[in-house]
Design a protein around this motif. Sequence first.
Motif, PDB file in Angstrom:
ATOM      1  N   UNK A 166      44.902  48.522  36.387  1.00 39.75           N
ATOM      2  CA  UNK A 166      43.864  48.454  37.424  1.00 39.75           C
ATOM      3  C   UNK A 166      42.450  48.666  36.883  1.00 39.75           C
ATOM      4  N   UNK A 167      42.321  49.406  35.783  1.00 41.87           N
ATOM      5  CA  UNK A 167      41.003  49.670  35.212  1.00 41.87           C
ATOM      6  C   UNK A 167      40.545  48.544  34.291  1.00 41.87           C
ATOM      7  N   UNK A 168      41.459  47.680  33.880  1.00 45.74           N
ATOM      8  CA  UNK A 168      41.150  46.646  32.897  1.00 45.74           C
ATOM      9  C   UNK A 168      40.857  45.286  33.536  1.00 45.74           C
ATOM     10  N   UNK A 169      41.097  45.151  34.804  1.00 49.57           N
ATOM     11  CA  UNK A 169      40.900  43.851  35.452  1.00 49.57           C
ATOM     12  C   UNK A 169      39.421  43.506  35.507  1.00 49.57           C
ATOM     13  N   UNK A 170      39.134  42.286  35.141  1.00 47.82           N
ATOM     14  CA  UNK A 170      37.765  41.772  35.238  1.00 47.82           C
ATOM     15  C   UNK A 170      37.794  40.730  36.351  1.00 47.82           C
ATOM     16  N   UNK A 171      37.655  41.185  37.579  1.00 48.85           N
ATOM     17  CA  UNK A 171      37.884  40.313  38.717  1.00 48.85           C
ATOM     18  C   UNK A 171      36.622  39.691  39.309  1.00 48.85           C
TER      19      UNK A 171
END
Length: 176
Positions: free
Chosen positions: A143-148
Motif C-alpha cells: 500500500x505504501x509503494x503504489x504510485x497511483x
Amino acid sequence: MTAVPVWIQILQALLTPAIAVAVGIIGFLQWRTAHQKVVLELFDKRLAILTTARSAAITVLKTKKFDEARPHAVDAAIRSRFLFGKDVVAMLWEFQGDVYRATSEGDMFEGLKHPGQSSAQRRTLAIEASQKILSELNTAAEPYMKMDQKRVRTPREWFQDRNRQRLSYADEDRGE
C-alpha cells in the motif's frame, strides 16, 4: 482622441485574461510536476529500505552470517520509521532484533527478549524472521509503494477518447 480600430481594442481587452489563463495553466503544470517528483522520490526511498531489508534476509538465509546482515537490518528498521506505517516498521524492528540476538554480540546478552534460549535457538529465530521478511514484507509494504497518480492526457488523447466514446454509442442497434 486616437483613432484605434475596434478590433485592436478588443484584442487588447482579451490579451490580459488570456495571459492570466496561460500563467495559471503553467503554474498548475509546474505544481503537478513537483508533486510527481516528490512521489517518485518517496517511492525510491521506500524501495531502498525494502531492498536493504531483503538483502539482509537473503544474507542470513544463504550464508548464515548474522554479523554481516545485522547492520543492514538495523539500517532498514531505523529508516522505515517515517516512511512506512506501524505494521511495516514493527516487522522490520522485530527482524533486526532477531538478527541482533543471533549475532556474536547478541550472544553476550542471552536474556534479551527470549530468556533461556540457546544460541542455536536464537539463530533459528533469525532464520525464521528472514523467511518472514522475504515472504510477507512486500505484501505489507505494497500500500505504501503504489504510485497511483495518473498521467495527464494531452488534448489530442482526450479528443480521441471522447470520439471513441461517441462512436461506441453510434454502434448500438436502434431497432430501425
